[in-house]
Design a protein around this motif. Structure first.
Motif, PDB file in Angstrom:
ATOM      1  N   ILE A 261       0.884  -1.164   0.000  1.00  0.00           N
ATOM      2  CA  ILE A 261       0.000   0.000   0.000  1.00  0.00           C
ATOM      3  C   ILE A 261       0.918   1.208   0.000  1.00  0.00           C
ATOM      4  N   ASN A 262       0.936   1.932  -1.107  1.00  0.00           N
ATOM      5  CA  ASN A 262       1.921   2.973  -1.342  1.00  0.00           C
ATOM      6  C   ASN A 262       1.434   4.317  -0.806  1.00  0.00           C
ATOM      7  N   LEU A 263       2.077   4.793   0.253  1.00  0.00           N
ATOM      8  CA  LEU A 263       1.643   6.008   0.917  1.00  0.00           C
ATOM      9  C   LEU A 263       1.688   7.211  -0.015  1.00  0.00           C
ATOM     10  N   LEU A 264       2.715   7.338  -0.809  1.00  0.00           N
ATOM     11  CA  LEU A 264       2.816   8.476  -1.720  1.00  0.00           C
ATOM     12  C   LEU A 264       1.623   8.511  -2.661  1.00  0.00           C
ATOM     13  N   GLY A 265       1.293   7.370  -3.242  1.00  0.00           N
ATOM     14  CA  GLY A 265       0.166   7.319  -4.157  1.00  0.00           C
ATOM     15  C   GLY A 265      -1.155   7.607  -3.483  1.00  0.00           C
ATOM     16  N   VAL A 266      -1.304   7.104  -2.260  1.00  0.00           N
ATOM     17  CA  VAL A 266      -2.562   7.294  -1.538  1.00  0.00           C
ATOM     18  C   VAL A 266      -2.764   8.756  -1.172  1.00  0.00           C
ATOM     19  N   VAL A 267      -1.761   9.377  -0.556  1.00  0.00           N
ATOM     20  CA  VAL A 267      -1.964  10.736  -0.045  1.00  0.00           C
ATOM     21  C   VAL A 267      -1.976  11.778  -1.162  1.00  0.00           C
TER      22      VAL A 267
ATOM     23  N   ARG B  65      -3.018   9.608  -6.386  1.00  0.00           N
ATOM     24  CA  ARG B  65      -2.634   9.091  -7.699  1.00  0.00           C
ATOM     25  C   ARG B  65      -3.514   7.879  -8.040  1.00  0.00           C
ATOM     26  N   HIS B  66      -3.253   7.267  -9.163  1.00  0.00           N
ATOM     27  CA  HIS B  66      -4.091   6.126  -9.557  1.00  0.00           C
ATOM     28  C   HIS B  66      -3.743   4.859  -8.772  1.00  0.00           C
ATOM     29  N   TYR B  67      -2.700   4.909  -7.997  1.00  0.00           N
ATOM     30  CA  TYR B  67      -2.292   3.811  -7.122  1.00  0.00           C
ATOM     31  C   TYR B  67      -2.111   4.371  -5.719  1.00  0.00           C
ATOM     32  N   THR B  68      -2.288   3.663  -4.650  1.00  0.00           N
ATOM     33  CA  THR B  68      -2.811   2.306  -4.579  1.00  0.00           C
ATOM     34  C   THR B  68      -4.330   2.376  -4.766  1.00  0.00           C
ATOM     35  N   SER B  69      -4.867   1.598  -5.679  1.00  0.00           N
ATOM     36  CA  SER B  69      -6.268   1.726  -6.070  1.00  0.00           C
ATOM     37  C   SER B  69      -7.147   0.733  -5.323  1.00  0.00           C
ATOM     38  N   GLU B  70      -8.380   1.140  -5.129  1.00  0.00           N
ATOM     39  CA  GLU B  70      -9.336   0.250  -4.482  1.00  0.00           C
ATOM     40  C   GLU B  70      -9.619  -0.974  -5.345  1.00  0.00           C
ATOM     41  N   ARG B  71      -9.614  -0.805  -6.661  1.00  0.00           N
ATOM     42  CA  ARG B  71      -9.901  -1.971  -7.510  1.00  0.00           C
ATOM     43  C   ARG B  71      -8.798  -3.014  -7.381  1.00  0.00           C
ATOM     44  N   PHE B  72      -7.566  -2.560  -7.140  1.00  0.00           N
ATOM     45  CA  PHE B  72      -6.482  -3.518  -6.907  1.00  0.00           C
ATOM     46  C   PHE B  72      -6.633  -4.164  -5.532  1.00  0.00           C
ATOM     47  N   LEU B  73      -6.940  -3.368  -4.522  1.00  0.00           N
ATOM     48  CA  LEU B  73      -7.072  -3.915  -3.172  1.00  0.00           C
ATOM     49  C   LEU B  73      -8.236  -4.893  -3.071  1.00  0.00           C
ATOM     50  N   LYS B  74      -9.279  -4.692  -3.874  1.00  0.00           N
ATOM     51  CA  LYS B  74     -10.396  -5.647  -3.890  1.00  0.00           C
ATOM     52  C   LYS B  74      -9.924  -7.010  -4.399  1.00  0.00           C
ATOM     53  N   ILE B  75      -9.037  -6.991  -5.389  1.00  0.00           N
ATOM     54  CA  ILE B  75      -8.480  -8.250  -5.897  1.00  0.00           C
ATOM     55  C   ILE B  75      -7.618  -8.899  -4.823  1.00  0.00           C
ATOM     56  N   ALA B  76      -6.755  -8.098  -4.176  1.00  0.00           N
ATOM     57  CA  ALA B  76      -5.900  -8.625  -3.120  1.00  0.00           C
ATOM     58  C   ALA B  76      -6.720  -9.190  -1.974  1.00  0.00           C
ATOM     59  N   GLN B  77      -7.833  -8.549  -1.669  1.00  0.00           N
ATOM     60  CA  GLN B  77      -8.717  -9.046  -0.615  1.00  0.00           C
ATOM     61  C   GLN B  77      -9.305 -10.401  -0.997  1.00  0.00           C
ATOM     62  N   ARG B  78      -9.727 -10.510  -2.232  1.00  0.00           N
ATOM     63  CA  ARG B  78     -10.326 -11.761  -2.706  1.00  0.00           C
ATOM     64  C   ARG B  78      -9.302 -12.901  -2.699  1.00  0.00           C
ATOM     65  N   ILE B  79      -8.067 -12.593  -3.037  1.00  0.00           N
ATOM     66  CA  ILE B  79      -7.024 -13.618  -3.089  1.00  0.00           C
ATOM     67  C   ILE B  79      -6.510 -13.955  -1.696  1.00  0.00           C
ATOM     68  N   GLY B  80      -6.604 -13.003  -0.762  1.00  0.00           N
ATOM     69  CA  GLY B  80      -6.135 -13.243   0.598  1.00  0.00           C
ATOM     70  C   GLY B  80      -4.706 -12.807   0.831  1.00  0.00           C
ATOM     71  N   ASN B  81      -4.290 -11.753   0.146  1.00  0.00           N
ATOM     72  CA  ASN B  81      -2.923 -11.257   0.310  1.00  0.00           C
ATOM     73  C   ASN B  81      -2.746 -10.560   1.660  1.00  0.00           C
ATOM     74  N   SER B  82      -1.505 -10.498   2.089  1.00  0.00           N
ATOM     75  CA  SER B  82      -1.123  -9.605   3.180  1.00  0.00           C
ATOM     76  C   SER B  82      -0.633  -8.301   2.562  1.00  0.00           C
ATOM     77  N   ALA B  83      -0.372  -7.295   3.401  1.00  0.00           N
ATOM     78  CA  ALA B  83       0.038  -5.991   2.898  1.00  0.00           C
ATOM     79  C   ALA B  83       1.224  -5.463   3.684  1.00  0.00           C
ATOM     80  N   ILE B  84       1.954  -4.560   3.056  1.00  0.00           N
ATOM     81  CA  ILE B  84       3.012  -3.811   3.726  1.00  0.00           C
ATOM     82  C   ILE B  84       2.823  -2.352   3.354  1.00  0.00           C
ATOM     83  N   ILE B  85       3.039  -1.456   4.308  1.00  0.00           N
ATOM     84  CA  ILE B  85       2.930  -0.030   4.029  1.00  0.00           C
ATOM     85  C   ILE B  85       4.296   0.448   3.547  1.00  0.00           C
ATOM     86  N   GLY B  86       4.334   1.011   2.353  1.00  0.00           N
ATOM     87  CA  GLY B  86       5.565   1.581   1.817  1.00  0.00           C
ATOM     88  C   GLY B  86       5.406   3.081   1.696  1.00  0.00           C
ATOM     89  N   CYS B  87       6.166   3.836   2.480  1.00  0.00           N
ATOM     90  CA  CYS B  87       5.997   5.294   2.468  1.00  0.00           C
ATOM     91  C   CYS B  87       6.392   5.902   1.132  1.00  0.00           C
TER      92      CYS B  87
END
Length: 258
Positions: free
Chosen positions: A188-194, A197-219
């Protein structure tokens, strides 16, 4: 609280600001136990090409000298690792490996900003409706991780595909499944979120949620304050919680030493 950040740049990349020491002190202020520097890795480009997005090869000595000095100075306060963010471009890897040979590189993260040499581009963050571009991006991310050279994929949804959702989901699900199978968190890319930008996108996180991924916060810190802004960090942590992604605090082999 964010206990570690492995995605930190320096002014050497020509689009970041602040002194190296400021990044360290801001990370300590946030309460981090680990700070990983991962500035944009140099490549051997044609002599007439000058990159404006990464350090030059001749800056490597200064990079390691300065950061190793900070590692010793702040050893009681924080563990510092020295690495790079780099693309995986198969035809250029041999020369890059030779360039880095002998340097004490602690780790690398994969940031696929280009699917070919930077000289020819284009930047993967530019909008594209090409499924071929999307497929190539995912293929390179997986192939890069297969080398064992990189610890995770920075901003895995950097590719700015604007075509049909079903095509996006097909290919990005392939990437998420691969990362899940290797127990590699999605960033989850802090620069993109704050910066919205087009990343980190909710449509991507929905896929990660469905697959069961873990996450790391990258500033993805290009200024020191990005390491110590609790509101920004909490926004990213809230995203992970919202999509049910367990947050990884530390990467294997890159743990606190103090």
């Amino acid at each position: 609280m964010l206990l570690a950040n492995y995605h930190t740049h320096t002014a050497r990349c020509r689009h970041a600001w602040g002194e190296d020491k400021e990044y360290v002190e801001n990370a300590i202020q946030e309460g981090m136990k680990v700070l990983g520097f991962s500035d944009h890795c140099p490549w051997i480009f044609p002599k007439d090409y000058v990159s404006h997005t990464r350090m030059e090869p001749q800056e490597l000595d200064g990079y390691f000298y300065a950061l190793e000095a900070l590692r010793q100075e702040y050893a009681r306060d924080i563990t510092i690792y020295i690495g790079f963010e780099s693309e995986y471009i198969p035809e250029l890897m041999e020369e890059q490996n030779q360039l880095l040979d002998g340097y004490p590189v602690d780790y690398m993260i994969l940031g696929e900003h280009f699917t070919a040499s930077e000289v020819t581009g284009p930047y993967t963050g530019f909008p594209t409706e090409s499924e071929q571009d999307l497929e190539k991006y995912v293929d390179l991310c997986i192939a890069g991780m297969e080398t064992g050279k990189y610890v995770y994929v920075a901003h895995p949804d950097l590719i700015h595909y604007t075509g049909p959702d079903e095509i996006y989901e097909e290919h990005m699900e392939r990437l998420c499944r691969y990362l899940k199978g290797k127990d590699i968190p999605v960033e989850i890319n802090l620069l993109g979120v704050v910066e919205k930008r087009h990343y980190t996108s909710e449509r991507f996180l929905k896929i990660a949620q469905r697959i069961g991924n873990s996450a790391i916060i990258g500033c993805d810190a290009h200024t020191p304050d990005r390491l110590s802004n609790p509101e920004y960090i909490q926004t990213c942590l809230d995203l992970a919680q919202r999509f049910g992604l367990p947050v990884v605090d530390f990467l294997p082999g890159l743990m606190p030493k103090a």
